[in-house]
Design a protein around this motif. Structure first.
Motif, PDB file in Angstrom:
ATOM      1  N   GLY A 180       0.794  -1.224   0.000  1.00 31.11           N
ATOM      2  CA  GLY A 180       0.000   0.000   0.000  1.00 31.11           C
ATOM      3  C   GLY A 180       0.823   1.269   0.000  1.00 31.11           C
ATOM      4  O   GLY A 180       0.368   2.314  -0.487  1.00 31.11           O
ATOM      5  N   LEU A 181       2.046   1.199   0.527  1.00 33.20           N
ATOM      6  CA  LEU A 181       2.908   2.377   0.500  1.00 33.20           C
ATOM      7  C   LEU A 181       3.210   2.834  -0.924  1.00 33.20           C
ATOM      8  O   LEU A 181       3.504   4.008  -1.153  1.00 33.20           O
ATOM      9  CB  LEU A 181       4.225   2.086   1.233  1.00 33.20           C
ATOM     10  CG  LEU A 181       4.145   2.038   2.758  1.00 33.20           C
ATOM     11  CD1 LEU A 181       5.461   1.529   3.336  1.00 33.20           C
ATOM     12  CD2 LEU A 181       3.819   3.411   3.322  1.00 33.20           C
ATOM     13  N   THR A 182       3.118   1.909  -1.867  1.00 35.48           N
ATOM     14  CA  THR A 182       3.366   2.272  -3.271  1.00 35.48           C
ATOM     15  C   THR A 182       2.363   3.313  -3.740  1.00 35.48           C
ATOM     16  O   THR A 182       2.721   4.281  -4.428  1.00 35.48           O
ATOM     17  CB  THR A 182       3.292   1.026  -4.169  1.00 35.48           C
ATOM     18  OG1 THR A 182       4.196   0.046  -3.679  1.00 35.48           O
ATOM     19  CG2 THR A 182       3.643   1.370  -5.609  1.00 35.48           C
ATOM     20  N   ALA A 183       1.102   3.131  -3.402  1.00 39.33           N
ATOM     21  CA  ALA A 183       0.076   4.108  -3.786  1.00 39.33           C
ATOM     22  C   ALA A 183       0.354   5.463  -3.144  1.00 39.33           C
ATOM     23  O   ALA A 183       0.159   6.518  -3.767  1.00 39.33           O
ATOM     24  CB  ALA A 183      -1.308   3.609  -3.393  1.00 39.33           C
ATOM     25  N   VAL A 184       0.830   5.452  -1.893  1.00 38.44           N
ATOM     26  CA  VAL A 184       1.179   6.702  -1.216  1.00 38.44           C
ATOM     27  C   VAL A 184       2.306   7.406  -1.962  1.00 38.44           C
ATOM     28  O   VAL A 184       2.260   8.623  -2.203  1.00 38.44           O
ATOM     29  CB  VAL A 184       1.600   6.428   0.243  1.00 38.44           C
ATOM     30  CG1 VAL A 184       2.065   7.717   0.914  1.00 38.44           C
ATOM     31  CG2 VAL A 184       0.440   5.820   1.024  1.00 38.44           C
ATOM     32  N   LEU A 185       3.322   6.642  -2.363  1.00 39.73           N
ATOM     33  CA  LEU A 185       4.469   7.226  -3.063  1.00 39.73           C
ATOM     34  C   LEU A 185       4.074   7.762  -4.441  1.00 39.73           C
ATOM     35  O   LEU A 185       4.577   8.804  -4.871  1.00 39.73           O
ATOM     36  CB  LEU A 185       5.589   6.189  -3.198  1.00 39.73           C
ATOM     37  CG  LEU A 185       6.264   5.787  -1.883  1.00 39.73           C
ATOM     38  CD1 LEU A 185       7.183   4.591  -2.097  1.00 39.73           C
ATOM     39  CD2 LEU A 185       7.058   6.953  -1.302  1.00 39.73           C
ATOM     40  N   ILE A 186       3.191   7.055  -5.120  1.00 40.45           N
ATOM     41  CA  ILE A 186       2.716   7.551  -6.414  1.00 40.45           C
ATOM     42  C   ILE A 186       2.025   8.893  -6.235  1.00 40.45           C
ATOM     43  O   ILE A 186       2.237   9.838  -7.010  1.00 40.45           O
ATOM     44  CB  ILE A 186       1.769   6.526  -7.075  1.00 40.45           C
ATOM     45  CG1 ILE A 186       2.563   5.304  -7.522  1.00 40.45           C
ATOM     46  CG2 ILE A 186       1.038   7.151  -8.261  1.00 40.45           C
ATOM     47  CD1 ILE A 186       1.700   4.162  -8.021  1.00 40.45           C
ATOM     48  N   GLY A 187       1.209   9.009  -5.193  1.00 41.17           N
ATOM     49  CA  GLY A 187       0.558  10.286  -4.915  1.00 41.17           C
ATOM     50  C   GLY A 187       1.565  11.381  -4.613  1.00 41.17           C
ATOM     51  O   GLY A 187       1.414  12.525  -5.073  1.00 41.17           O
ATOM     52  N   LEU A 188       2.608  11.049  -3.845  1.00 40.38           N
ATOM     53  CA  LEU A 188       3.657  12.033  -3.554  1.00 40.38           C
ATOM     54  C   LEU A 188       4.365  12.466  -4.830  1.00 40.38           C
ATOM     55  O   LEU A 188       4.660  13.652  -5.025  1.00 40.38           O
ATOM     56  CB  LEU A 188       4.671  11.430  -2.576  1.00 40.38           C
ATOM     57  CG  LEU A 188       4.192  11.231  -1.137  1.00 40.38           C
ATOM     58  CD1 LEU A 188       5.234  10.467  -0.342  1.00 40.38           C
ATOM     59  CD2 LEU A 188       3.906  12.565  -0.474  1.00 40.38           C
TER      60      LEU A 188
ATOM     61  N   ILE B  17       3.160  12.527  -7.857  1.00 38.80           N
ATOM     62  CA  ILE B  17       2.262  13.366  -8.656  1.00 38.80           C
ATOM     63  C   ILE B  17       2.174  14.776  -8.071  1.00 38.80           C
ATOM     64  O   ILE B  17       2.286  15.777  -8.787  1.00 38.80           O
ATOM     65  CB  ILE B  17       0.868  12.709  -8.740  1.00 38.80           C
ATOM     66  CG1 ILE B  17       0.944  11.414  -9.556  1.00 38.80           C
ATOM     67  CG2 ILE B  17      -0.142  13.680  -9.366  1.00 38.80           C
ATOM     68  CD1 ILE B  17      -0.317  10.583  -9.526  1.00 38.80           C
ATOM     69  N   ARG B  18       1.995  14.856  -6.754  1.00 39.75           N
ATOM     70  CA  ARG B  18       1.816  16.170  -6.124  1.00 39.75           C
ATOM     71  C   ARG B  18       3.090  17.004  -6.163  1.00 39.75           C
ATOM     72  O   ARG B  18       3.024  18.232  -6.259  1.00 39.75           O
ATOM     73  CB  ARG B  18       1.352  15.997  -4.679  1.00 39.75           C
ATOM     74  CG  ARG B  18      -0.102  15.587  -4.543  1.00 39.75           C
ATOM     75  CD  ARG B  18      -0.596  15.677  -3.119  1.00 39.75           C
ATOM     76  NE  ARG B  18       0.082  14.727  -2.243  1.00 39.75           N
ATOM     77  CZ  ARG B  18      -0.297  13.455  -2.089  1.00 39.75           C
ATOM     78  NH1 ARG B  18      -1.319  12.976  -2.789  1.00 39.75           N
ATOM     79  NH2 ARG B  18       0.338  12.668  -1.241  1.00 39.75           N
ATOM     80  N   ASN B  19       4.234  16.337  -6.089  1.00 38.76           N
ATOM     81  CA  ASN B  19       5.509  17.063  -6.045  1.00 38.76           C
ATOM     82  C   ASN B  19       6.244  17.093  -7.383  1.00 38.76           C
ATOM     83  O   ASN B  19       7.362  17.583  -7.470  1.00 38.76           O
ATOM     84  CB  ASN B  19       6.413  16.452  -4.975  1.00 38.76           C
ATOM     85  CG  ASN B  19       5.880  16.669  -3.578  1.00 38.76           C
ATOM     86  OD1 ASN B  19       6.048  17.729  -2.993  1.00 38.76           O
ATOM     87  ND2 ASN B  19       5.212  15.656  -3.022  1.00 38.76           N
ATOM     88  N   LYS B  20       5.587  16.518  -8.414  1.00 40.36           N
ATOM     89  CA  LYS B  20       6.143  16.523  -9.774  1.00 40.36           C
ATOM     90  C   LYS B  20       7.543  15.912  -9.808  1.00 40.36           C
ATOM     91  O   LYS B  20       8.478  16.467 -10.389  1.00 40.36           O
ATOM     92  CB  LYS B  20       6.149  17.946 -10.350  1.00 40.36           C
ATOM     93  CG  LYS B  20       4.753  18.548 -10.507  1.00 40.36           C
ATOM     94  CD  LYS B  20       4.808  19.944 -11.097  1.00 40.36           C
ATOM     95  CE  LYS B  20       3.426  20.494 -11.383  1.00 40.36           C
ATOM     96  NZ  LYS B  20       2.538  20.533 -10.203  1.00 40.36           N
ATOM     97  N   VAL B  21       7.687  14.735  -9.175  1.00 43.08           N
ATOM     98  CA  VAL B  21       8.934  13.977  -9.197  1.00 43.08           C
ATOM     99  C   VAL B  21       8.609  12.546  -9.621  1.00 43.08           C
ATOM    100  O   VAL B  21       7.454  12.173  -9.781  1.00 43.08           O
ATOM    101  CB  VAL B  21       9.624  13.987  -7.814  1.00 43.08           C
ATOM    102  CG1 VAL B  21       9.989  15.406  -7.414  1.00 43.08           C
ATOM    103  CG2 VAL B  21       8.745  13.331  -6.751  1.00 43.08           C
TER     104      VAL B  21
END
Length: 216
Positions: free
Chosen positions: A191-199, A201-205
Protein backbone atom coordinates in the motif's frame (compact mmCIF):
# COMPACT_ATOMS: atom_id res chain seq x y z
CA UNK A 1 22.93 -18.02 -8.00
CA UNK A 2 20.65 -17.50 -10.98
CA UNK A 3 17.77 -15.04 -10.66
CA UNK A 4 14.95 -14.76 -13.18
CA UNK A 5 12.64 -11.75 -13.46
CA UNK A 6 9.23 -12.63 -14.84
CA UNK A 7 7.73 -9.69 -16.67
CA UNK A 8 11.25 -8.32 -16.74
CA UNK A 9 10.63 -6.35 -19.91
CA UNK A 10 8.35 -3.87 -18.10
CA UNK A 11 9.13 -0.88 -15.90
CA UNK A 12 11.01 -2.28 -12.90
CA UNK A 13 12.49 -5.44 -14.36
CA UNK A 14 15.25 -3.94 -16.54
CA UNK A 15 16.72 -1.83 -13.74
CA UNK A 16 16.64 -4.75 -11.31
CA UNK A 17 18.28 -7.00 -13.90
CA UNK A 18 21.08 -4.54 -14.63
CA UNK A 19 21.88 -3.89 -10.97
CA UNK A 20 22.00 -7.60 -10.16
CA UNK A 21 24.06 -8.35 -13.26
CA UNK A 22 26.58 -5.66 -12.31
CA UNK A 23 26.83 -7.31 -8.88
CA UNK A 24 27.87 -10.59 -10.48
CA UNK A 25 24.53 -12.41 -10.38
CA UNK A 26 23.41 -14.38 -13.43
CA UNK A 27 20.09 -12.88 -14.54
CA UNK A 28 17.36 -14.12 -16.87
CA UNK A 29 14.71 -11.75 -18.21
CA UNK A 30 11.36 -13.48 -18.61
CA UNK A 31 8.38 -12.51 -20.75
CA UNK A 32 5.25 -14.08 -22.20
CA UNK A 33 6.98 -13.72 -25.57
CA UNK A 34 10.48 -15.16 -25.77
CA UNK A 35 11.43 -12.84 -28.63
CA UNK A 36 10.63 -9.80 -26.51
CA UNK A 37 12.69 -11.14 -23.61
CA UNK A 38 15.66 -11.86 -25.86
CA UNK A 39 15.42 -8.39 -27.41
CA UNK A 40 15.31 -6.56 -24.07
CA UNK A 41 18.18 -8.69 -22.73
CA UNK A 42 20.26 -7.73 -25.78
CA UNK A 43 19.53 -4.04 -25.22
CA UNK A 44 20.51 -4.24 -21.56
CA UNK A 45 23.71 -6.15 -22.37
CA UNK A 46 24.64 -3.48 -24.89
CA UNK A 47 24.11 -0.83 -22.23
CA UNK A 48 26.21 -2.80 -19.75
CA UNK A 49 28.93 -3.50 -22.31
CA UNK A 50 28.92 -7.22 -21.47
CA UNK A 51 26.81 -10.30 -22.19
CA UNK A 52 25.44 -10.73 -18.68
CA UNK A 53 21.68 -11.13 -19.10
CA UNK A 54 19.67 -13.80 -20.96
CA UNK A 55 16.11 -13.67 -22.25
CA UNK A 56 13.58 -16.53 -22.13
CA UNK A 57 9.84 -17.17 -22.00
CA UNK A 58 8.52 -16.99 -18.43
CA UNK A 59 8.19 -20.76 -17.77
CA UNK A 60 11.69 -21.51 -19.08
CA UNK A 61 13.13 -18.56 -17.14
CA UNK A 62 11.52 -19.80 -13.91
CA UNK A 63 12.73 -23.36 -14.48
CA UNK A 64 16.32 -22.26 -15.16
CA UNK A 65 16.71 -20.10 -12.04
CA UNK A 66 17.27 -20.57 -8.32
CA UNK A 67 15.26 -17.49 -7.30
CA UNK A 68 12.32 -16.03 -9.21
CA UNK A 69 11.08 -12.43 -9.09
CA UNK A 70 7.74 -11.39 -10.57
CA UNK A 71 7.31 -7.77 -11.70
CA UNK A 72 4.23 -7.95 -13.92
CA UNK A 73 1.23 -5.58 -13.60
CA UNK A 74 -1.25 -6.98 -11.09
CA UNK A 75 -3.72 -7.81 -13.87
CA UNK A 76 -1.19 -10.40 -15.07
CA UNK A 77 -0.18 -11.58 -11.59
CA UNK A 78 -2.35 -14.67 -11.26
CA UNK A 79 -2.04 -15.92 -14.87
CA UNK A 80 1.75 -15.53 -14.77
CA UNK A 81 2.02 -17.43 -11.49
CA UNK A 82 -0.22 -20.20 -12.84
CA UNK A 83 2.02 -20.52 -15.91
CA UNK A 84 5.14 -21.11 -13.79
CA UNK A 85 3.68 -22.89 -10.75
CA UNK A 86 5.37 -26.22 -11.48
CA UNK A 87 8.73 -24.51 -12.09
CA UNK A 88 8.97 -22.55 -8.82
CA UNK A 89 8.32 -25.34 -6.32
CA UNK A 90 11.01 -25.39 -3.63
CA UNK A 91 12.27 -21.94 -4.64
CA UNK A 92 12.07 -18.39 -3.35
CA UNK A 93 9.66 -16.14 -5.23
CA UNK A 94 10.13 -12.39 -4.81
CA UNK A 95 6.79 -10.71 -5.41
CA UNK A 96 7.18 -7.10 -6.56
CA UNK A 97 3.58 -6.72 -7.75
CA UNK A 98 1.19 -4.15 -6.30
CA UNK A 99 -2.63 -4.37 -6.64
CA UNK A 100 -3.20 -0.75 -7.62
CA UNK A 101 -6.67 0.38 -8.63
CA UNK A 102 -6.50 0.53 -12.47
CA UNK A 103 -8.91 3.48 -12.40
CA UNK A 104 -6.80 5.44 -9.89
CA UNK A 105 -3.21 4.35 -9.25
CA UNK A 106 -3.12 6.43 -6.08
CA UNK A 107 -5.48 3.87 -4.53
CA UNK A 108 -5.21 0.17 -3.77
CA UNK A 109 -7.57 -2.57 -4.90
CA UNK A 110 -6.60 -5.51 -2.73
CA UNK A 111 -7.39 -9.08 -3.79
CA UNK A 112 -9.43 -11.43 -1.61
CA UNK A 113 -6.23 -12.95 -0.18
CA UNK A 114 -5.27 -9.55 1.26
CA UNK A 115 -2.27 -8.65 -0.91
CA UNK A 116 -0.41 -9.74 -4.01
CA UNK A 117 2.12 -11.52 -1.80
CA UNK A 118 -0.53 -13.49 0.08
CA UNK A 119 -2.31 -14.31 -3.18
CA UNK A 120 0.93 -15.72 -4.58
CA UNK A 121 1.55 -17.82 -1.47
CA UNK A 122 -1.97 -19.24 -1.53
CA UNK A 123 -1.79 -20.03 -5.24
CA UNK A 124 1.71 -21.57 -5.27
CA UNK A 125 1.52 -23.55 -2.02
CA UNK A 126 3.74 -23.94 1.00
CA UNK A 127 6.72 -25.37 -0.93
CA UNK A 128 7.32 -21.92 -2.44
CA UNK A 129 8.78 -19.28 -0.14
CA UNK A 130 7.09 -16.03 -1.22
CA UNK A 131 8.76 -12.79 -0.14
CA UNK A 132 7.53 -9.24 -0.81
CA UNK A 133 10.21 -6.71 -1.76
CA UNK A 134 11.01 -3.74 -4.05
CA UNK A 135 7.41 -2.45 -4.27
CA UNK A 136 8.43 0.98 -3.01
CA UNK A 137 11.48 1.47 -5.27
CA UNK A 138 11.17 3.81 -8.24
CA UNK A 139 11.67 2.16 -11.64
CA UNK A 140 13.28 5.40 -12.81
CA UNK A 141 15.83 5.27 -10.00
CA UNK A 142 16.61 1.61 -10.69
CA UNK A 143 17.74 2.48 -14.21
CA UNK A 144 20.14 5.21 -12.98
CA UNK A 145 23.07 2.87 -12.47
CA UNK A 146 25.53 5.69 -11.89
CA UNK A 147 24.34 6.27 -8.33
CA UNK A 148 22.96 4.40 -5.32
CA UNK A 149 19.23 4.61 -4.66
CA UNK A 150 18.33 6.75 -1.67
CA UNK A 151 15.68 4.54 -0.10
CA UNK A 152 15.24 1.46 2.04
CA UNK A 153 13.56 -1.76 0.91
CA UNK A 154 10.94 -3.40 3.13
CA UNK A 155 11.09 -7.19 2.96
CA UNK A 156 8.36 -9.44 4.37
CA UNK A 157 7.40 -13.09 4.08
CA UNK A 158 6.66 -16.09 6.26
CA UNK A 159 10.06 -17.80 5.91
CA UNK A 160 12.87 -16.09 7.79
CA UNK A 161 15.64 -17.71 5.77
CA UNK A 162 14.01 -16.62 2.52
CA UNK A 163 13.70 -13.06 3.84
CA UNK A 164 17.42 -13.06 4.70
CA UNK A 165 18.34 -14.29 1.21
CA UNK A 166 16.24 -11.55 -0.41
CA UNK A 167 17.77 -8.97 1.92
CA UNK A 168 21.21 -10.01 0.65
CA UNK A 169 19.98 -9.46 -2.91
CA UNK A 170 18.76 -6.00 -1.91
CA UNK A 171 22.21 -5.16 -0.56
CA UNK A 172 23.81 -6.27 -3.83
CA UNK A 173 21.73 -3.57 -5.54
CA UNK A 174 23.26 -0.96 -3.23
CA UNK A 175 20.17 -0.44 -1.09
CA UNK A 176 19.42 -1.07 2.58
CA UNK A 177 16.98 -3.92 3.33
CA UNK A 178 14.67 -3.79 6.34
CA UNK A 179 13.08 -6.97 7.70
CA UNK A 180 9.38 -6.08 7.82
CA UNK A 181 8.25 -9.39 9.30
CA UNK A 182 5.66 -11.90 8.17
CA UNK A 183 3.45 -11.84 5.09
CA UNK A 184 0.50 -10.37 6.98
CA UNK A 185 2.38 -7.06 6.72
CA UNK A 186 2.39 -7.25 2.92
CA UNK A 187 -0.81 -5.17 2.49
CA UNK A 188 0.92 -2.31 4.30
CA UNK A 189 4.17 -2.66 2.34
CA UNK A 190 2.33 -2.85 -0.98
CA UNK A 191 0.00 0.00 0.00
CA UNK A 192 2.91 2.38 0.50
CA UNK A 193 3.37 2.27 -3.27
CA UNK A 194 0.08 4.11 -3.79
CA UNK A 195 1.18 6.70 -1.22
CA UNK A 196 4.47 7.23 -3.06
CA UNK A 197 2.72 7.55 -6.41
CA UNK A 198 0.56 10.29 -4.92
CA UNK A 199 3.66 12.03 -3.55
CA UNK A 200 5.32 11.84 -6.97
CA UNK A 201 2.26 13.37 -8.66
CA UNK A 202 1.82 16.17 -6.12
CA UNK A 203 5.51 17.06 -6.05
CA UNK A 204 6.14 16.52 -9.77
CA UNK A 205 8.93 13.98 -9.20
CA UNK A 206 9.46 10.35 -10.23
CA UNK A 207 11.67 8.87 -7.57
CA UNK A 208 10.26 9.31 -4.07
CA UNK A 209 11.08 6.49 -1.67
CA UNK A 210 11.02 5.57 2.00
CA UNK A 211 13.68 5.63 4.71
CA UNK A 212 13.29 3.84 8.04
CA UNK A 213 14.89 5.73 10.92
CA UNK A 214 15.85 4.81 14.47
CA UNK A 215 17.20 1.33 13.69
CA UNK A 216 20.65 0.19 14.89
Amino acid sequence: MIVSILGGTGDQGPGMAMRWAKAGIEVIIGSRQQEKAVGVAAELNQELGQELIKGMANPEAAAASDIVAITVPFSAHKPTLESVKDHVQGKILIDVCVPLDPDNVRKMKYPEAGSATQEAQALLGDEVKVVAAFQNVSATELRHLEHDIDCDVLVCGNDRGARETVMELVEKMGMTPVDAGLAYNAPIVEGLTAVLIGLNIRNKVKGSGIRITGLP
